[in-house]
Enzyme design. Structure first.
Site, PDB file in Angstrom:
ATOM      1  N   ASP A 476       0.829  -1.205   0.000  1.00 47.45           N
ATOM      2  CA  ASP A 476       0.000   0.000   0.000  1.00 47.45           C
ATOM      3  C   ASP A 476       0.867   1.262   0.000  1.00 47.45           C
ATOM      4  O   ASP A 476       2.073   1.219   0.276  1.00 47.45           O
ATOM      5  CB  ASP A 476      -0.907  -0.033   1.236  1.00 47.45           C
ATOM      6  CG  ASP A 476      -2.243   0.670   0.995  1.00 47.45           C
ATOM      7  OD1 ASP A 476      -2.324   1.502   0.078  1.00 47.45           O
ATOM      8  OD2 ASP A 476      -3.188   0.390   1.743  1.00 47.45           O
ATOM      9  N   ASP A 546     -10.606   2.111  -3.598  1.00 40.19           N
ATOM     10  CA  ASP A 546     -11.134   1.870  -2.254  1.00 40.19           C
ATOM     11  C   ASP A 546     -12.658   1.842  -2.273  1.00 40.19           C
ATOM     12  O   ASP A 546     -13.285   1.473  -1.283  1.00 40.19           O
ATOM     13  CB  ASP A 546     -10.659   2.961  -1.283  1.00 40.19           C
ATOM     14  CG  ASP A 546      -9.313   2.623  -0.663  1.00 40.19           C
ATOM     15  OD1 ASP A 546      -8.848   1.475  -0.833  1.00 40.19           O
ATOM     16  OD2 ASP A 546      -8.715   3.497  -0.014  1.00 40.19           O
TER      17      ASP A 546
HETATM   18  C1  GLA Z   1      -5.790   1.854   2.228  1.00 36.87           C
HETATM   19  C2  GLA Z   1      -6.209   0.709   1.331  1.00 36.87           C
HETATM   20  C3  GLA Z   1      -7.251  -0.120   2.045  1.00 36.87           C
HETATM   21  C4  GLA Z   1      -6.689  -0.634   3.355  1.00 36.87           C
HETATM   22  C5  GLA Z   1      -6.217   0.534   4.194  1.00 36.87           C
HETATM   23  C6  GLA Z   1      -5.500   0.055   5.438  1.00 36.87           C
HETATM   24  O1  GLA Z   1      -6.810   2.777   2.382  1.00 36.87           O
HETATM   25  O2  GLA Z   1      -6.636   1.163   0.095  1.00 36.87           O
HETATM   26  O3  GLA Z   1      -7.651  -1.197   1.232  1.00 36.87           O
HETATM   27  O4  GLA Z   1      -5.630  -1.510   3.100  1.00 36.87           O
HETATM   28  O5  GLA Z   1      -5.342   1.379   3.489  1.00 36.87           O
HETATM   29  O6  GLA Z   1      -5.067   1.092   6.229  1.00 36.87           O
END
Ligand code: GLA
Length: 724
Positions: A476, A546
């Site tokens: 991420d 997301d």
């Molecule tokens: C980001 C990702 C999510 C999740 C969060 C965790 O927003 O896109 O899918 O993994 O971080 O903190």
């Protein structure tokens, strides 16, 4: 003397169906002559430019009256000469002069394609040939080589540029585009993929107008708001009609992709590293290589463009060890638990996941350091044994014993101020020496241009992967770069930082996948904030957004899937009401939309009823039977009567087709009739499972499949057809 505009050398670079023709004018300038479908026979472009009528009030070139470079289609324009439009290269010498005059020196050809050291790039196959056009500015002792490869079978061109300082003084590169093409027309529509967090990569069409247009990123990542992509299409282009030229950058950092229409109805198309906040010190005898641009020409609309991009990236860009590996059905605990989990709750979720048929348990954020919310511990990639009820190794063992593989979330490029890593190395973050660096989501960015940071990450992640049976990393990156400054280069070289950051990131990724060739990596940047071909070179999939709402995902996946393979678009079925936007969508529709990409689940299965679990179990079982075609079949968009409200697509292999269709809002007393298909082989026959009917391909394409009456909003329907 010859007319300086006469073409004295012509180079036809061809693939099976596309052609790029460059030429050298008598003056020595390298020019763009043709970019389009392959011409049936070899034609001479000798007089293309002598035939041009000349425009007024433009500078003459080389003392020849009416020889006006600014009107001519230059392959790699520079600054300070009579072409006063946007340059592709700006370079300053030790006197501060930026005047540059490149002329063709010679051509080299190779039966392969050289790799671009330090940067991701597409591999070559037996069908690839490369032309290296070597240009020189004798005064600057600068050699500029346009390296253009043509992949005949995939119908893709790629280009990067190499600058070599052959003199004894330093040069400063201030702009370094990867690709430039000048068209003698402005009759195009521009296509970009734009949006924001949670609504990434929507198709955006704009008719060209005189002046600038395009997209760029100054965020230190390709970004949620725009993809490093630009296309020019004939007016009226659709998924199935119209000529379109797409250009995509294999790069994950700051970029620009622009079209400039000049005063005389010519269009200059460019893509490359964003010149904003960029410069590069090119010392004597050193070289600099730009990222690679990929160029695809389609004669028959966006589906054809998409097919070529998808196949090329699948075959030649994604890591060959995993590109065609069927992707496991993932259960990710993020939307199920957020930070609030312990060993017991994870195992309970894992058991349910196994029961419904999931294959890979991905433990998301919150497993390390003291991380129980987003304010601490990034950088401390040490399992929280209290929360995990023992070691990570032991947890993984138990998950494996349940029959699930294991994946882990990391955010390697970041550090929380409240972390041991930050306390140990406060100078590892991106910041200058004067300003208080800015926090986003309570985190700083690590200076990935530092080799000690890169080494630390390689060591830490490699240790995690070596000591544990981790088969999947979710990588991420949850903020963009502010305070762009590095301590690794002197003050006057700060313009190198953001590119050096990317080189550092790529070095870490490359080291890890070299050591762990089967490792699946799911790229992520708060959703699709870095969904690009650069990351795709290392990742098996990228978290598309997301936003997990099936309806919101329709335009996101339409845009993302235009360029990137379906198996690379990670897409999860999540709970209703949807966490991001509160919509309630039927499970079938959530499944059908997620199966357009690479299917996973991200919801608390322990809260579902037995009937809901049974439905998910059936969904996964059916998916597994169709997995190959859903993940690796060609994704084709289908025409609908009510675009934006109706969405239809198919996935196709040589012997099967799956057709999916979603109606967003049901319309009262309308009679939906048939869904036409496209892109089928002309004389084929297909058997449709549900109705047990056999259809001829041309019937399916001209008349179509009968459509059910929607029983409510967010209605979906699937047809499975086998070739007979
Ligand atoms: C980001 C990702 C999510 C999740 C969060 C965790 O927003 O896109 O899918 O993994 O971080 O903190």
């Amino acid at each position: 003397m010859d007319n300086p505009r006469t073409i004295v050398q012509q180079f036809d670079l061809v693939t099976t169906r596309s052609q790029m023709t460059l030429g050298v004018m008598a003056s020595g300038h390298l020019v763009c002559l043709y970019l389009g479908p392959r011409l049936a026979s070899r034609v001479s472009f000798k007089n293309l430019l002598t035939d041009l009528n000349h425009a007024s009030y433009l500078a003459d070139t080389d003392g020849v009256r009416n020889f006006r470079l600014e009107q001519l289609p230059l392959a790699y324009p520079t600054f300070g000469n009579p072409d006063l439009r946007e340059p592709a290269l700006v370079v300053a010498d030790e006197t501060g002069s930026r005047i540059t005059d490149l002329r063709f020196d010679h051509l080299e050809t190779y039966p392969h394609k050289p790799a671009i050291t330090g940067l991701p790039s597409a591999r070559w196959d037996e069908q690839t040939r490369t032309w290296a056009f070597v240009l020189k500015d004798e005064q600057l002792h600068l050699q500029v080589t346009l390296v253009i490869s043509a992949d005949e079978d995939h119908d893709v061109f790629s280009q990067h540029v190499i600058y070599t300082n052959q003199g004894s003084h330093g040069l400063t590169i201030e702009r370094a585009f990867s690709f430039n093409w000048d068209f003698l027309s402005d009759q195009y529509q521009m296509l970009n993929l734009t949006g924001a967090w949670s609504r990434e990569n929507h198709l955006q069409w704009t008719p060209l107008k005189q002046g600038f247009q395009g997209v760029d990123s100054k965020r230190g990542a390709s970004g949620h708001g725009q993809n490093p992509f630009i296309a020019l299409a004939a007016p009226g282009t659709t998924w199935d009609h119209g000529q379109v030229i797409g250009v995509n950058l294999v790069y994950s950092g700051n970029f620009i992709a622009q079209a400039n229409v000049d005063m005389h109805q010519n269009t200059r198309l460019q893509i490359g590293i964003n010149p904003f906040n960029f410069s590069w010190q090119l010392n004597a005898h050193r070289t600099f290589k730009t990222p690679e641009a990929t160029i695809v020409i389609a004669e028959h609309g966006l589906n054809e463009l998409s097919a070529r991009y998808q196949r090329f990236y699948q075959d030649n860009l994604m890591r060959s060890a995993i590109a065609k590996t069927p992707r496991p059905v993932v259960i990710n605990n993020w939307e199920a638990t957020y930070f609030n989990f312990n060993k017991q709750s994870l195992l309970t979720l894992a058991k349910k996941a196994k029961q419904v048929g999931a294959e890979m348990f991905v433990l998301d954020d919150g497993w390390f350091g003291q991380r129980n919310n987003d304010t601490s511990s990034l950088g401390d990639w040490v399992p929280n044994t209290k929360k995990l009820g023992g070691s990570l190794t032991a947890l993984i063992k138990e998950i494996n014993q349940l029959g699930l593989r294991f994946g882990l979330w990391v955010e390697p490029e970041m550090v929380s101020p409240n972390s041991d890593l930050y306390r140990r190395h406060p100078n590892w973050i991106v910041a200058d020496e004067k300003h208080q660096p800015q926090l986003t989501r309570s985190q700083y960015v690590l200076d990935m241009s530092r080799s000690d940071v890169q080494d630390y990450l390689i060591y830490t992640l490699d240790t995690l992967l070596t000591e544990n049976n981790i088969e999947y990393l979710k990588w991420d990156m949850n903020r963009n770069i502010t305070d762009a400054y590095t301590q690794t280069v002197p003050p006057r070289r700060q313009g190198e930082f953001e590119h050096r950051y990317m080189l550092g990131l790529y070095r870490v990724l490359k080291a890890l996948v070299t050591k762990h060739p089967r490792l699946l990596i799911e790229g992520c940047a708060g959703g699709g904030g870095r969904f690009d071909a650069g990351m795709l070179a290392y990742c098996s999939a990228i978290w598309t957004s997301d936003d997990t709402d099936a309806i919101a995902r329709l335009p996101i996946q339409e845009g993302t899937g235009l360029l990137y393979p379906a198996a690379a678009m990670s897409a999860h079925v999540s709970a209703v009401p949807n966490e991001q936007i509160g919509r309630k969508t039927p499970l079938t529709t959530r499944g059908i939309v997620a199966e357009q990409g690479c299917l996973g689940y991200e919801l608390d299965l322990t809260k579902l009823t037995a009937a809901e679990l049974a439905a998910i179990q059936a969904q996964i079982a059916s998916y597994k039977k169709l997995r190959w075609i859903l993940q690796f079949g060609q994704l084709i968009r289908l025409p609908v009567a009510d675009p934006g409200n109706q969405w239809a697509w198919l996935k196709k292999t040589a012997d099967q087709i799956i057709v999916d269709r979603v109606t967003v809002l049901v319309q009262p007393n309308t009679v939906e009739k048939r869904q036409r298909l496209t892109g089928l082989p002309a004389n084929a026959l297909y058997f449709e499972q549900q109705t047990q009917r056999t259809y001829a391909a041309d019937f399916l394409m001209q008349v179509g499949l009968p459509v059910d009456r929607p029983t409510g909003d967010f209605f979906s329907q699937r047809w499975i057809l086998s070739r007979v």
